[in-house]
Design an enzyme around this catalytic site. Structure first.
Site, PDB file in Angstrom:
ATOM      1  CD  GLU A  63      -1.724  -2.370   1.676  1.00 49.81           C
ATOM      2  OE1 GLU A  63      -2.603  -3.255   1.726  1.00 49.81           O
ATOM      3  OE2 GLU A  63      -0.538  -2.559   2.074  1.00 49.81           O
ATOM      4  CG  PHE A 125     -10.515  -9.410  11.297  1.00 50.02           C
ATOM      5  CD1 PHE A 125      -9.298  -9.848  11.816  1.00 50.02           C
ATOM      6  CD2 PHE A 125     -10.712  -9.482   9.923  1.00 50.02           C
ATOM      7  CE1 PHE A 125      -8.306 -10.354  10.986  1.00 50.02           C
ATOM      8  CE2 PHE A 125      -9.731 -10.002   9.087  1.00 50.02           C
ATOM      9  CZ  PHE A 125      -8.524 -10.430   9.625  1.00 50.02           C
ATOM     10  CD  GLN A 126      -7.817  -7.197   7.605  1.00 56.53           C
ATOM     11  OE1 GLN A 126      -8.672  -6.927   6.768  1.00 56.53           O
ATOM     12  NE2 GLN A 126      -6.661  -7.753   7.295  1.00 56.53           N
ATOM     13  CE  LYS A 175     -17.371  -6.625   3.365  1.00 56.35           C
ATOM     14  NZ  LYS A 175     -16.678  -7.853   3.830  1.00 56.35           N
ATOM     15  CG  MET A 490      22.643  12.294   4.514  1.00 53.73           C
ATOM     16  SD  MET A 490      23.830  13.410   3.716  1.00 53.73           S
ATOM     17  CE  MET A 490      22.870  13.948   2.299  1.00 53.73           C
TER      18      MET A 490
END
Length: 598
Positions: A63, A125-126, A175, A490
């Site tokens: 993602e 969940f999630q 959802k 760096m």
């Protein structure tokens, strides 16, 4: 900004459909052509109608890659980029890219699925409160639990992302809202009473700015990324040339003014050119256009540009006088500010009032000539600066260059010739390692006819190189130059300069000196495994031929492992927290100022 929502779309109302179908139709009405994303449980209902849509969906491998790709798409095109993820970890994986877009004012819309509304707040969940998590790093955010609101919210999201000071907008959709039945009603107009960006500057402020310019002896146009966002490069060129004013362009503004122009003094700041830093320190007037006086430019703020009055023009009023007091604040779009300033200056010139900056330009020109950005090539091996110079020379200014963060980013900022806006993409404010490959992917999708180079470090490259799989499968033929010094370069440079060479946890073992003479990973083999062409170059003799070979391959991505000198450093440099007057051109070597230089 271009790519704003089309509110006059022909199709404004339809029969009953699902919230998911409404979302896809709204995105089509908003003019979306490409979405970068990954499906998952909560967002899955939206992926079914997306299957039949005209919108191209590009399935990324992480993602974060979707978010950076949306950024690259937006930065290269000026349109709003779109990324999509599911709830919980899918959404939280977007956070880095959203924060990056917020810092650099990049217009993206991030669409996330959320657990059903009856589960919100139950640790389902999630479930993750992505709206709460991202509230400090978004321009605006929505949580949608009613399917009927989807068209309005999408229209507003795109309008907010792409107007005023651009930035990321989050749309989190439950959802059950995606699954519910609704009707599609595209708004004819937007009602956003609290959102009224000021684009046209106040005439009185512009007149005061013109008067300061006419009276100044040593003005500098301090140009930030806002000039590119406002599509104001042509106006900037006219202002500088008409009135003979030196220009410095920040890291985010590279390409806003041509590098080849005699009035351009380069990039200011911690790793800026001596001429750009000296001009700001000696100026009696700074005309700041779409810049924000960040710490990487100013160094120690108390000693920054001590002799200068400040004209500060920005579309975001919150930026003006935030770090440095503005004697003349101007709120407005940079293109309109410069256009109005040209009109007022033209009227003053007709009355015989025009500043004379010839001596100042000559002075700064001599500093520029005396202290060009340069480097010493090693007796053996390949200098990273040489690699980037040759890529620039062979690919040319019509190519797009995306960089990761670190030494290679600074070398790319200095050693690529930038002649046009939207030629240079990088993570400026957030400094996000892993930006380059997915951003280059997004830029290539936005402008498939251009050559796109990702100039990356061996550390940055290992954070998001999984998107090479996306590029190979989707036919996105980016070129990746891995500047491989087998280190977090760096950080190693700072350890050399400030930590007595104690290289704590900066060795990456990607070069030939790795344990057991094994490269871990072997970038050429890795490229091959991802369906790309893998090349390696470790000598000046093979450099041009290797780059030209990569340029000739147009049907798939190319990765070049440039094995470079390990201890090359970025110069010039102003140490963190010190005055810009303490700029060094090499270790323990400062400019030797002549009286006429100053």
């Amino acid at each position: 900004m271009t790519g704003q929502t089309n509110l006059s779309s022909i199709e404004t109302s339809t029969p009953t459909l699902t919230g998911a179908q409404s979302l896809v139709r709204a995105l089509e009405n908003a003019g979306v052509e490409v979405i970068f994303g990954i499906p998952g449980g909560a967002i899955l209902p939206a992926y079914d109608p997306l299957f039949d849509s005209s919108i191209r969906h590009i399935l990324v491998r992480h993602e974060q890659g979707a978010g950076h790709a949306a950024q690259g798409y937006a930065a290269a095109s000026g349109r709003v980029g779109v990324c999509m993820a599911t709830s919980g970890p899918g959404a939280t994986n977007l956070v880095t890219a959203i924060a990056d877009a917020y810092m650099d004012s990049v217009p993206i819309v991030a669409i996330t699925g959320q657990v059903s509304s009856n589960l919100i707040g139950t640790d389902g969940f999630q479930e993750a409160d992505i709206r709460g998590i991202t509230m400090p790093i978004t321009k605006h955010s929505y949580l949608v639990t009613d399917a009927s609101e989807i068209p309005r919210v999408i229209a507003e999201a795109f309008h907010i992302a792409g107007t005023g000071r651009p930035g990321p907008v989050l749309v989190d959709i439950a959802k059950d809202a995606l699954q519910a039945t609704t009707t599609f009603d595209w708004p004819h107009e937007l009602a956003l009473p609290g959102y009224r960006p000021t684009t046209h500057p106040h005439g009185k402020q512009v007149r005061e700015a013109a008067r300061l310019l006419v009276d100044a002896e040593r003005p500098v146009l301090y140009v930030g990324g806002g000039v590119i966002k406002a599509e104001a490069s042509a106006e900037l060129l006219r202002l500088a040339e008409t009135y003979n004013i030196p220009v410095v362009t920040t890291l985010m503004a590279r390409g806003a003014f041509p590098d080849s122009h005699e009035l351009h003094l380069g990039m200011p700041g911690m790793h800026g050119t001596v001429a750009a830093v000296a001009a700001l320190q000696r100026a009696d007037l700074l005309v700041s256009l779409g810049a924000r006086f960040d710490d990487r430019v100013t160094g120690n703020l108390d000693s920054f540009a001590p002799l200068a009055k400040v004209i500060h023009a920005d579309i975001d009023p919150a930026e003006i006088s935030k770090n440095r007091h503005a004697d003349v604040p101007i709120v407005g779009d940079c293109r309109e500010v410069i256009s109005d300033l040209l009109v007022v200056l033209g009227a003053l010139a007709e009355d015989g009032e025009k500043g004379d900056y010839a001596a100042w330009c000559q002075q700064m020109g001599s500093v520029k000539a005396k202290y060009p950005v340069g480097y010493d090539a090693p007796a053996e091996g390949l200098a990273p600066q040489t690699v980037i110079e040759r890529i620039s020379a062979i690919a040319g200014p019509e190519a797009v260059y995306a960089a990761g963060v670190g030494q290679h980013q600074m070398w790319a900022a200095h050693y690529v010739d930038y002649e046009r806006p939207r030629q240079w993409l990088n993570s400026g404010g957030a400094g996000t390692m892993g930006y380059a490959v997915p951003a280059a992917m997004g830029a290539q999708v936005a402008d498939p006819d251009r050559v796109v180079w990702a100039i990356d470090g061996d550390g940055c490259f290992q954070m998001t190189n999984q998107e090479l799989a996306t590029c190979a499968l989707e036919g996105i033929p980016i070129k990746v130059a891995v500047i491989n010094n087998s280190s977090l370069g760096m950080v190693r440079q700072w350890q050399t300069l400030f930590y007595e060479g104690r290289y704590s946890n900066t060795d990456l073992n990607t070069g030939p000196e790795s344990i057991g003479a094994r490269r871990i990973p072997d970038f050429v083999k890795l490229a091959d495994a991802y369906g790309c062409v893998g090349l390696r170059c470790d000598s000046v003799e093979d450099l041009d031929a290797t780059i030209e070979k990569a340029m000739a391959i147009t049907d798939r991505p190319v990765v070049i492992d440039f094995v470079v000198e390990r201890d090359a450093m970025v110069w010039p440099m102003v140490a963190a927290g010190t005055s810009n007057d303490a700029i060094k051109i090499a270790r323990d070597l400062a400019p030797e100022w002549e009286a006429d230089d100053l």
